[in-house]
Motif scaffolding. Structure first.
Motif, PDB file in Angstrom:
ATOM      1  N   ALA A   1       0.843  -1.197   0.000  1.00 19.46           N
ATOM      2  CA  ALA A   1       0.000   0.000   0.000  1.00 19.46           C
ATOM      3  C   ALA A   1       0.882   1.253   0.000  1.00 19.46           C
ATOM      4  CB  ALA A   1      -0.916  -0.005   1.212  1.00 19.46           C
ATOM      5  N   LEU A   2       1.947   1.197   0.775  1.00 18.56           N
ATOM      6  CA  LEU A   2       2.880   2.316   0.813  1.00 18.56           C
ATOM      7  C   LEU A   2       3.473   2.562  -0.572  1.00 18.56           C
ATOM      8  CD1 LEU A   2       4.949   3.747   3.310  1.00 18.56           C
ATOM      9  CD2 LEU A   2       6.473   2.401   1.883  1.00 18.56           C
ATOM     10  N   ALA A   3       3.848   1.482  -1.239  1.00 22.00           N
ATOM     11  CA  ALA A   3       4.446   1.608  -2.570  1.00 22.00           C
ATOM     12  C   ALA A   3       3.438   2.175  -3.568  1.00 22.00           C
ATOM     13  CB  ALA A   3       4.960   0.243  -3.038  1.00 22.00           C
ATOM     14  N   GLU A   4       2.231   1.644  -3.526  1.00 20.73           N
ATOM     15  CA  GLU A   4       1.198   2.137  -4.446  1.00 20.73           C
ATOM     16  C   GLU A   4       0.914   3.617  -4.164  1.00 20.73           C
ATOM     17  OE1 GLU A   4      -0.341   0.761  -7.052  1.00 20.73           O
ATOM     18  OE2 GLU A   4      -1.717   2.469  -7.342  1.00 20.73           O
ATOM     19  N   ALA A   5       0.834   3.948  -2.905  1.00 19.39           N
ATOM     20  CA  ALA A   5       0.573   5.343  -2.539  1.00 19.39           C
ATOM     21  C   ALA A   5       1.686   6.252  -3.042  1.00 19.39           C
ATOM     22  CB  ALA A   5       0.430   5.479  -1.024  1.00 19.39           C
ATOM     23  N   ALA A   6       2.892   5.744  -3.044  1.00 14.92           N
ATOM     24  CA  ALA A   6       4.010   6.559  -3.522  1.00 14.92           C
ATOM     25  C   ALA A   6       3.835   6.880  -5.000  1.00 14.92           C
ATOM     26  CB  ALA A   6       5.327   5.824  -3.280  1.00 14.92           C
ATOM     27  N   ILE A   7       3.439   5.872  -5.758  1.00 15.37           N
ATOM     28  CA  ILE A   7       3.216   6.115  -7.188  1.00 15.37           C
ATOM     29  C   ILE A   7       2.130   7.179  -7.357  1.00 15.37           C
ATOM     30  CG2 ILE A   7       2.497   5.097  -9.372  1.00 15.37           C
ATOM     31  CD1 ILE A   7       3.490   2.373  -8.275  1.00 15.37           C
ATOM     32  N   ARG A   8       1.063   7.014  -6.572  1.00 11.41           N
ATOM     33  CA  ARG A   8      -0.075   7.920  -6.722  1.00 11.41           C
ATOM     34  C   ARG A   8       0.193   9.308  -6.174  1.00 11.41           C
ATOM     35  NH1 ARG A   8      -5.431   5.218  -6.943  1.00 11.41           N
ATOM     36  NH2 ARG A   8      -4.980   3.102  -7.633  1.00 11.41           N
ATOM     37  N   ALA A   9       1.149   9.416  -5.287  1.00  9.72           N
ATOM     38  CA  ALA A   9       1.439  10.725  -4.699  1.00  9.72           C
ATOM     39  C   ALA A   9       2.380  11.538  -5.594  1.00  9.72           C
ATOM     40  CB  ALA A   9       2.053  10.553  -3.315  1.00  9.72           C
ATOM     41  N   GLY A  10       2.650  11.005  -6.765  1.00  9.58           N
ATOM     42  CA  GLY A  10       3.522  11.761  -7.671  1.00  9.58           C
ATOM     43  C   GLY A  10       4.968  11.767  -7.236  1.00  9.58           C
ATOM     44  N   VAL A  11       5.364  10.695  -6.577  1.00  6.89           N
ATOM     45  CA  VAL A  11       6.753  10.603  -6.140  1.00  6.89           C
ATOM     46  C   VAL A  11       7.652  10.435  -7.374  1.00  6.89           C
ATOM     47  CG1 VAL A  11       8.390   9.173  -4.844  1.00  6.89           C
ATOM     48  CG2 VAL A  11       6.167   9.754  -3.855  1.00  6.89           C
TER      49      VAL A  11
ATOM     50  N   GLN B   1      -4.152   1.300   5.805  1.00  7.23           N
ATOM     51  CA  GLN B   1      -4.663   2.556   5.252  1.00  7.23           C
ATOM     52  C   GLN B   1      -3.707   3.705   5.567  1.00  7.23           C
ATOM     53  OE1 GLN B   1      -7.612   2.907   3.318  1.00  7.23           O
ATOM     54  NE2 GLN B   1      -6.543   4.829   2.900  1.00  7.23           N
ATOM     55  N   GLU B   2      -3.203   3.727   6.784  1.00  7.97           N
ATOM     56  CA  GLU B   2      -2.266   4.803   7.130  1.00  7.97           C
ATOM     57  C   GLU B   2      -0.917   4.630   6.434  1.00  7.97           C
ATOM     58  OE1 GLU B   2      -3.684   6.749  11.375  1.00  7.97           O
ATOM     59  OE2 GLU B   2      -2.061   5.286  11.394  1.00  7.97           O
ATOM     60  N   MET B   3      -0.516   3.389   6.201  1.00  9.41           N
ATOM     61  CA  MET B   3       0.715   3.199   5.425  1.00  9.41           C
ATOM     62  C   MET B   3       0.575   3.919   4.090  1.00  9.41           C
ATOM     63  SD  MET B   3       3.323   1.458   6.717  1.00  9.41           S
ATOM     64  CE  MET B   3       4.243   0.226   5.777  1.00  9.41           C
ATOM     65  N   ALA B   4      -0.626   3.862   3.530  1.00 14.63           N
ATOM     66  CA  ALA B   4      -0.859   4.563   2.269  1.00 14.63           C
ATOM     67  C   ALA B   4      -0.959   6.065   2.503  1.00 14.63           C
ATOM     68  CB  ALA B   4      -2.131   4.031   1.613  1.00 14.63           C
ATOM     69  N   ASP B   5      -1.823   6.466   3.431  1.00  8.18           N
ATOM     70  CA  ASP B   5      -2.091   7.896   3.615  1.00  8.18           C
ATOM     71  C   ASP B   5      -0.852   8.672   4.052  1.00  8.18           C
ATOM     72  OD1 ASP B   5      -4.661   7.288   2.972  1.00  8.18           O
ATOM     73  OD2 ASP B   5      -5.423   7.371   5.039  1.00  8.18           O
ATOM     74  N   HIS B   6      -0.038   8.035   4.867  1.00 15.89           N
ATOM     75  CA  HIS B   6       1.095   8.778   5.418  1.00 15.89           C
ATOM     76  C   HIS B   6       2.122   9.159   4.359  1.00 15.89           C
ATOM     77  CE1 HIS B   6       0.556   7.717   9.978  1.00 15.89           C
ATOM     78  NE2 HIS B   6      -0.452   8.401   9.472  1.00 15.89           N
ATOM     79  N   VAL B   7       2.091   8.484   3.238  1.00 22.39           N
ATOM     80  CA  VAL B   7       3.072   8.840   2.215  1.00 22.39           C
ATOM     81  C   VAL B   7       2.868  10.283   1.768  1.00 22.39           C
ATOM     82  CG1 VAL B   7       3.914   8.348  -0.104  1.00 22.39           C
ATOM     83  CG2 VAL B   7       3.365   6.462   1.435  1.00 22.39           C
ATOM     84  N   GLU B   8       1.622  10.587   1.422  1.00 20.11           N
ATOM     85  CA  GLU B   8       1.370  11.956   0.976  1.00 20.11           C
ATOM     86  C   GLU B   8       1.568  12.935   2.125  1.00 20.11           C
ATOM     87  OE1 GLU B   8      -1.996  12.210  -1.729  1.00 20.11           O
ATOM     88  OE2 GLU B   8      -2.053  14.389  -1.334  1.00 20.11           O
ATOM     89  N   ASP B   9       1.079  12.571   3.297  1.00 21.73           N
ATOM     90  CA  ASP B   9       1.264  13.444   4.468  1.00 21.73           C
ATOM     91  C   ASP B   9       2.750  13.715   4.703  1.00 21.73           C
ATOM     92  OD1 ASP B   9      -1.422  13.016   4.680  1.00 21.73           O
ATOM     93  OD2 ASP B   9      -1.306  11.715   6.452  1.00 21.73           O
ATOM     94  N   ALA B  10       3.516  12.665   4.575  1.00 16.85           N
ATOM     95  CA  ALA B  10       4.943  12.795   4.850  1.00 16.85           C
ATOM     96  C   ALA B  10       5.593  13.761   3.858  1.00 16.85           C
ATOM     97  CB  ALA B  10       5.614  11.423   4.777  1.00 16.85           C
ATOM     98  N   PHE B  11       5.223  13.637   2.599  1.00 15.16           N
ATOM     99  CA  PHE B  11       5.820  14.548   1.618  1.00 15.16           C
ATOM    100  C   PHE B  11       5.373  15.987   1.848  1.00 15.16           C
ATOM    101  CE2 PHE B  11       7.081  10.774  -0.769  1.00 15.16           C
ATOM    102  CZ  PHE B  11       8.362  11.165  -1.129  1.00 15.16           C
ATOM    103  N   GLU B  12       4.130  16.132   2.297  1.00 17.84           N
ATOM    104  CA  GLU B  12       3.664  17.480   2.579  1.00 17.84           C
ATOM    105  C   GLU B  12       4.532  18.112   3.672  1.00 17.84           C
ATOM    106  OE1 GLU B  12      -0.643  17.627   3.081  1.00 17.84           O
ATOM    107  OE2 GLU B  12      -0.308  19.489   4.217  1.00 17.84           O
ATOM    108  N   MET B  13       4.749  17.359   4.726  1.00 19.18           N
ATOM    109  CA  MET B  13       5.578  17.875   5.819  1.00 19.18           C
ATOM    110  C   MET B  13       7.021  18.085   5.355  1.00 19.18           C
ATOM    111  SD  MET B  13       3.735  18.396   8.422  1.00 19.18           S
ATOM    112  CE  MET B  13       2.370  18.775   7.363  1.00 19.18           C
TER     113      MET B  13
END
Ligand SMILES: Cc1ncc(C[n+]2csc(CCOP(=O)(O)OP(=O)(O)O)c2C)c(N)n1
Ligand SMILES: Cc1ncc(C[n+]2csc(CCOP(=O)(O)OP(=O)(O)O)c2C)c(N)n1
Ligand code: SF4
Ligand code: SF4
Ligand code: SF4
Ligand code: SF4
Ligand code: SF4
Ligand code: SF4
Ligand SMILES: [Mg+2]
Ligand SMILES: [Mg+2]
Lengths: 361, 76, 187, 260, 361, 260, 187, 76
Positions: free
Chosen positions: E12-22, E147-159
């Protein structure tokens, strides 16, 4: 009485290592501690005591060399400064896990990052909380003079082998670079092979002698139950260290109304603050932890009955102060004063801080 | 003329049924059991014991050290 | 007695070893000493300085902001250290290469033209010993015989034959120091 | 003659060396690690040097080598076995010190330690088991993975444009003057095993003579990582690995072997 | 509403990274987090979003690749597990010093040393006190679900970009390896070159455009005054984080008489303890820090008015408990319970500990 | 003709490139680092690529390169410049990325990063200033220190028995297929400077063509570390360094140059 | 409804994917699910197990010590997990290769001879679906149509044609489960 | 016939007195000043300005970029 010499802290440490019968030193140059390896290379103990001195290809290699020699029952040490010590964190965690006796010296400079080569004490957290991963601690000695840079070498090895644990000597650019008088103990011969077989043959990889099980050096326990057992074993050692091998010094504390807690170079500077304060009629004492782990928790708690406030003075933005706070359980105000980035606080600054933070408030 | 005959002993519980011993056996003596051992592996056994020359090839290549090899000379 | 001294100049002027010889001389007369250099890459072709403390008591801070005496051997060091001399203290400098001379009135200021004196002696290496002589003239913190002993300790054996030359240089320094600004009342 | 008549102590011609413990190997069925372990232990047994031998295990499938080799051993951090061995060999100059390492360990994270131990000519033996993959962690690409070969981090086959060509670290270090013997072997057939053993023996003998460093690469299979049955993996190895990782001597007694 | 998927935390973290525009991921395999790079290699975002995915030769190389890409204004991340994170400490300290925005993921396993591959939370100290050298901190997020493994990726980049600081996602083997339902946010495109020039052209090394000064990424200040200034700048950011970006969650705390503090997987398990306790009539609440730095100090202090005692539950021998103690200033008893070495505590064990340490006493 | 008549803008034939800042170089008098800096900046200026160039400075005397090169730069951790450059080059594929590293940085602590960036054939230029010593930290022995050469950690001369032979990492990586150009130069005379500059230019041009990695070694002096005057150090370099570190092309356009 | 289940056996028996399909099936009927595997090198040729929770409420701990149901597929797992079934719970096992059969009296025990049934079906891969069928027979936690959906989700597209075969296997499992020890009173 | 003449300008404060420019100058034009600059270095200057050909060698090798070179053609 032994001859008095004038030496840099780094050199005194190196000379003391030769005299303490150390078997090997592995290191990589970095300011402000390169004198350690340079001194050793100049002295060529390989030709006298047989001590091995090798410049490794990196700090990572150096710490793993230390792992190897320690695992083979030898007295071995390394030294570096902040960035190099960060690189060694995996290796240090391995050594704690594998219960290996060795001495690691950090002559701290200002960080984070490449930072500055000037003195600092901002690696306190890394040193006492565990910069590496997992549940472990190091026995941490903090020399405050060139004489202690020398003396702590033997002390460190004693603790390392008593507990089979890596010991950190946490120094800094002031103590490493300054020259002071120093006197050395008598030469202590390196262990002979037979002594090592006798002393450490029950755990070190010295070759499987007939009649004993093979010795294994590892930090791995794939089975969690065993791993938890290993960690509990470590924790027991740490508790024993707190009982038996805590070290600290108090200066002018008998009648102190305010207490400064400081170690290493900060303790030297704060000592002058104590004099300045007393000259002004403010009764200040200094507690100098000589071991940072174990930390003089009980002693600090004792002082809460006597003093009105405590100032933790460190060349950092406030690290040891947390341990001071944890120790005194909020019974008296605890404040921090420190400079960072290689700036060294002056005795006067410290006195100002003490007055502003603890007295005027 | 003297002839050499051999035999192997497979430690059934050590054998992992990898079959690496089969292709190195010239006389093609080894086969895998239909039963499985405690770890769930089919283990090796001598299917044609008479042809074994005790050449040790199988023992040498067995990763799990499951094979012991014996050999003796007999008069023809 | 406690003397808190800074010596500052170019890397090649023998600043650090001057400090070391002083410290060793202090040891010879049973004093406590500390020697704290600036260190690091800024030394590369740049400035070097060292804080030396000689005292009859245990030395607390080896690192100081204010000094009893400053020995200053180039302009950068003058810029940096003129103001670190305690009121009533001493500033000794080599005027060679100094473009902005010290202006303080609350300290005693001396000059020693060591660069030229060293040239005269035909040996640039004695430069720092000339400085030492000038310093000891105004601040006799260590006795000459202890300096000799200090030199023996801090020089490798093979250089011991140069000790007389060094003592000559010290004498030269003592003889040639110039008072620029005698402090009248303050001290 | 009955089988049972043959099976008598006096007729014993091959059994697992006593220097292999009785613990069940943690390796997958047919994995060459087990065979390689045996060889090293046989050499140590035959030379009678167990009392003076210290092994260094890597991080990789053979991390537990110390459970199987009945000798004193240290388990080194990932890639650092050559540094660990350096220290043991230098502080115990009369011991036989060897490392046992995988290709991820030796040729990826441990590159610097490998090259510098080789360059210094440490008096050690390095047993380098190259299976072209990270076995332990589940079959990820290694520096040694063949072009086009799939792995869990190159699921569509190794793309040399992006990840480079397989690194022949063995040939690379052979050029260093400190290195005394270098050769490449396999252990999936008795013939290969016999050659490999000879090379290992020579390595330990040269340790005795303080000749410097011997590096022995063993090209091996990783059934799990390659997702093949053991026999199939050995065939695949012969067809694909051997042409790239040519078996044979590369440097002997400090002299490079010229191959046409 | 977005599709519900069943995925491992690592995936989920990996997928979220792709989706977060990493823009890039650099990593090195290690259990229990290798699924991150494996998932990315399988998905080949290089072909869709253009995200670069590279297996580095080591963790040291990986973290320095992250340094490079972050310094060039890109969204970049890496992941590893405990021993690998220890190797990254020098690089992390450099990134903190050079003020680089990036995301580092630690899926913790049991240590010290090679330890075990089973879940642990014994890298807390390393994460929040600074495992590297010098005065710095990381913004630390602790996901407790897939879910947080996914969500935190974008949050982390924001911070990371808000503060120009490395952000650590401190997960563990439970959260990384378990599968749960997860829903992803919409794809967020990677920044275009022009966007990067606009957003980060004033500090990132994107090539010196006409009309601006050169941009320099460094953590070096040979002058101590400048270095101290740099550290003070960092400290200001950390203070701002405490003001603006502290995160935590409270569960059944309204009427709680006892408080459990737990994060990540421990919080999941302790949640069940809360239910068990309440079934027995013991009013227990759970405070789950979502950020470990900043830490919910004030909130904990608030609770001292309400609860009789606090139990810090962590998969370690007691690390976060120090921060809890520092926060509540000894106003209520604070105890620790935790297993280590890869053993996961059960809800029942936690309840027992709570009763024994806080109630029966 | 009077000098003053010649000194007119229209007669200008050489001046320091504008891409060198006005900051005083932190290098010792006569240190080749300064000359090497100028060359790289001249190439970037002449190619007009300053807007698309990112440099990576090492830890070593040239750690402050970013103070002197008027371009965007990152300062990498000791030895890790190739990893830093890899990431920049991969995430900004149209930029020109180079590292500038010393021999301790590149050939000791950074060995793994050097070898793997080379092996992957990253599209970068590596400028490798080999002065056979750790200049920055006060003249310690480097992997490149010549046999018998004194340094602060080999005060009696490098003993190859204990520390190995000088590591020719340039020749080592030249063998890797990912590496496109490799050559060795010097910068102490105008002739050497001109050759070195040509090689650097070609490296950056090949970056544009996405050909892969160019490594340019510059054998240089370290007056402080060698404890010599600058001119003397250059002579010593010619007499001692050049015979061992032979100048010239080693690999061009992906092809090894055969030397007799 | 909350079902807390452990599935344990050899690595090759499809333990993890059985758990995954169950979890997906739960999602199809809007349940909360969690799937927590054992992981690591001990899986190599060794055992594998997974804890699956299906619930109508938010799931707290994904990691459990006691289970409503244990599905046990080899002897090692029997040794390890027989005692983790809650009193009144269910233990389902494949007798193949089991040498020490379960002895508990406070739980209901079922057998499914899935190894032989799979051989009969001529496809070893359906082994875990036979187990699934047996399990659903006694614990119908998910509806069959949701299993079909779950299969679709968890199998790659190219295997979707195999779904009917899998459903057959589930049926086979349902039809062939054997009760070993029916719990009389306790539940 | 046209002849080429040159001249150099040394930035005295940048010059570190390393003398690296001296051996590369064919006509041997450069010498070091007896004074020192602000940093304490003797700096380079044209001792024989008339012979300078403006070949740029000195400028090219000066590590500190202290030399600027000018050249012009003059009729002989
Ligand atoms: C510092 C560190 N990084 C990563 C790992 C994870 N890890 C364990 S083994 C391994 C790879 C082993 O591969 P190889 O060396 O080829 O050995 P094999 O298993 O193939 O025999 C990795 C990456 C680790 N334990 N420590
Ligand atoms: C991790 C780490 N280790 C060591 C150092 C200390 N250090 C700084 S520069 C240097 C050596 C530089 O030598 P080289 O790369 O040859 O560059 P030179 O100064 O000779 O140009 C070292 C060891 C450091 N800064 N960081
Ligand atoms: S000893 Fe030789 S002949 Fe006999 S079974 Fe083994 S390989 Fe075959
Ligand atoms: S090689 Fe050994 S383990 Fe493999 S099948 Fe033969 S006997 Fe069994
Ligand atoms: S994973 Fe590969 S290397 Fe590891 S034991 Fe299995 S077959 Fe051997
Ligand atoms: S120390 Fe050496 S490399 Fe560094 S600037 Fe001086 S001469 Fe150059
Ligand atoms: S330009 Fe040429 S001739 Fe003129 S001073 Fe320079 S080197 Fe000499
Ligand atoms: S080369 Fe440059 S710095 Fe050196 S002496 Fe000549 S002008 Fe001065
Ligand atoms: Mg491998
Ligand atoms: Mg160098």
């Amino acid at each position: 009485m032994a001859e008095i010499k004038l030496m840099k802290g780094n050199e005194a440490l190196a000379e003391a290592a030769i005299r303490a019968g150390v078997d090997a030193y592995f290191g990589y140059p970095i300011t402000p501690q390169s004198e350690v390896i340079e001194y050793l290379m100049m002295e060529q103990p390989e030709k006298t005591t047989g001590m091995v001195v090798l410049q490794a290809e990196s700090e990572v290699a150096a710490i793993n060399m230390v792992y190897g020699a320690a695992g083979a029952g030898k007295r071995v040490m390394t030294s570096s400064s902040s960035p190099g010590i960060s690189l060694k964190q995996e290796g240090i965690s391995y050594m704690a896990g594998a219960e290996l006796p060795a001495v690691i010296v950090n002559v701290v400079r200002g960080g984070p990052g490449l930072g500055t080569i000037q003195p600092s004490q901002a690696d306190y957290f890394q040193s006492v909380k565990g910069g590496g991963h997992g549940d472990y601690k190091l026995y941490v000695l903090a020399p405050a003079s060139v004489q202690e840079m020398a003396d702590h070498v033997e002390d460190a090895f004693e603790m390392a082998f008593k507990y089979r644990t890596p010991v950190l000597i946490l120094s800094d650019g002031v103590i490493g670079q300054m020259m002071e008088k120093v006197q050395f103990k008598e030469f202590k011969p390196r262990w002979t092979d037979d002594e090592i077989y006798q002393l450490h043959g029950n755990w070190a990889t010295t070759g499987k002698k007939k009649g004993r099980e093979r010795n294994i050096i590892t930090s791995l326990d794939l089975k969690s139950e065993k791993m938890e057992g290993r960690v509990h074993r470590l924790m027991k050692k740490y508790a024993q260290m707190e009982e038996e091998d805590l070290r600290f010094e108090t200066i002018k504390c008998e009648d102190a109304e305010y207490l400064i807690v400081a170690y290493g170079s900060s303790a030297r500077i704060a000592q002058k603050t104590v004099d300045l304060a007393r000259a002004k009629g403010i009764k200040v004492g200094l507690l100098r932890p000589i071991t940072l782990f174990p930390f003089p928790k009980k002693q600090l708690m004792e002082f809460t009955k006597q003093v009105k406030g405590i100032l933790s003075v460190e060349l950092s933005m406030g690290q040891m102060v947390e341990d001071v706070r944890l120790a005194v359980e909020h019974k008296v105000p605890v404040e921090h004063f420190g400079r960072t980035g290689g700036i060294i606080h002056t005795p006067e600054e410290i006195l100002d801080a003490l007055q502003q933070k603890l007295i005027k408030n | 003329m003297a002839k050499v005959i051999g035999a192997i002993v497979v430690d059934n519980d050590k054998c992992k049924g990898c079959e690496v011993c089969i292709p190195v056996c010239g006389p093609d003596i080894i086969r895998m059991s239909s039963e499985v051992n405690l770890k769930g592996y089919h283990y090796a056994y001598m299917e044609n014991p008479d042809d074994c020359t005790g050449c040790t090839n199988c023992g040498i290549v067995c990763p799990d050290g499951a094979i012991t090899v014996y050999r003796m000379k007999v008069e023809d | 007695m406690t003397e808190e001294l800074i010596i500052a100049g170019f890397g090649g002027q023998g600043v650090l070893s001057l400090g070391k010889i002083l410290a060793y001389s202090g040891i010879m007369q049973n004093q406590e000493v500390s020697w704290m250099p600036s260190y690091g890459p800024e030394m590369r072709g740049g400035t070097a300085n060292v804080t030396v403390i000689l005292s009859d008591e245990r030395i607390s801070s080896p690192y100081l902001k204010l000094f009893d005496t400053a020995i200053i051997l180039n302009q950068q060091s003058m810029d940096k250290f003129e103001n670190t001399v305690k009121p009533g203290g001493v500033l000794l400098y080599d005027p060679n290469g100094i473009t902005i001379h010290p202006k303080r009135k609350d300290i005693t200021i001396y000059q020693i033209d060591a660069s030229n004196l060293a040239s005269d002696m035909g040996n640039k290496k004695v430069y720092n010993m000339i400085i030492m002589g000038a310093y000891l003239k105004v601040k006799p913190v260590v006795q000459l015989e202890n300096v000799t002993e200090g030199l023996k300790k801090s020089l490798p054996e093979r250089y011991h034959k140069l000790i007389p030359l060094n003592i000559d240089a010290i004498q030269k320094g003592m003889d040639n120091i110039l008072t620029v600004n005698e402090l009248a009342i303050l001290s | 003659m009955k089988t049972l008549d043959i099976i008598k102590p006096e007729n014993l011609v091959y059994k697992r060396t006593e220097l292999m413990t009785d613990n069940t190997l943690s390796y997958c069925p047919g994995c060459g690690h087990g065979t390689a372990h045996k060889l090293v232990m046989e050499v140590i047994e035959e030379m009678g040097i167990v009392e003076d031998t210290v092994g260094v295990a890597p991080v990789g499938c053979s991390v537990l080598a110390y459970e199987f080799m009945d000798i004193d051993m240290q388990q080194a951090a990932h890639g650092r076995a050559p540094a660990v061995a350096t220290a043991i060999a230098r502080t115990w100059p009369n011991k036989y010190v060897f490392t046992y390492q995988g290709d991820g360990d030796l040729a990826a994270i441990g590159t610097a330690e490998t090259i510098h131990a080789c360059n210094r000519g440490e008096n050690i033996v390095i047993i380098f088991v190259n299976n072209g993959i990270y076995g332990m962690t589940g079959g990820q690409m290694a520096p040694t993975t063949l072009p086009g070969m799939p792995s869990s981090t190159s699921p569509y086959g190794r793309d040399t444009c992006s990840t480079g060509s397989p690194l022949k670290i063995t040939e690379l270090v052979a050029n260093l003057p400190g290195v005394y013997n270098v050769s490449r072997h396999a252990v999936h057939t008795h013939k290969h095993v016999r050659k490999a053993k000879k090379a290992i023996l020579k390595g330990f003998q040269d340790t005795r003579l303080r000749k410097g460093l011997t590096l022995i690469e063993i090209v091996s299979n990783c059934n799990s990582g390659w997702k093949m049955q053991p026999r199939q993996s050995n065939e695949w190895m012969e067809e694909n690995m051997f042409p790239f990782y040519e078996l044979g001597d590369i440097k002997v007694d400090g002299k490079m072997i010229n191959k046409k």
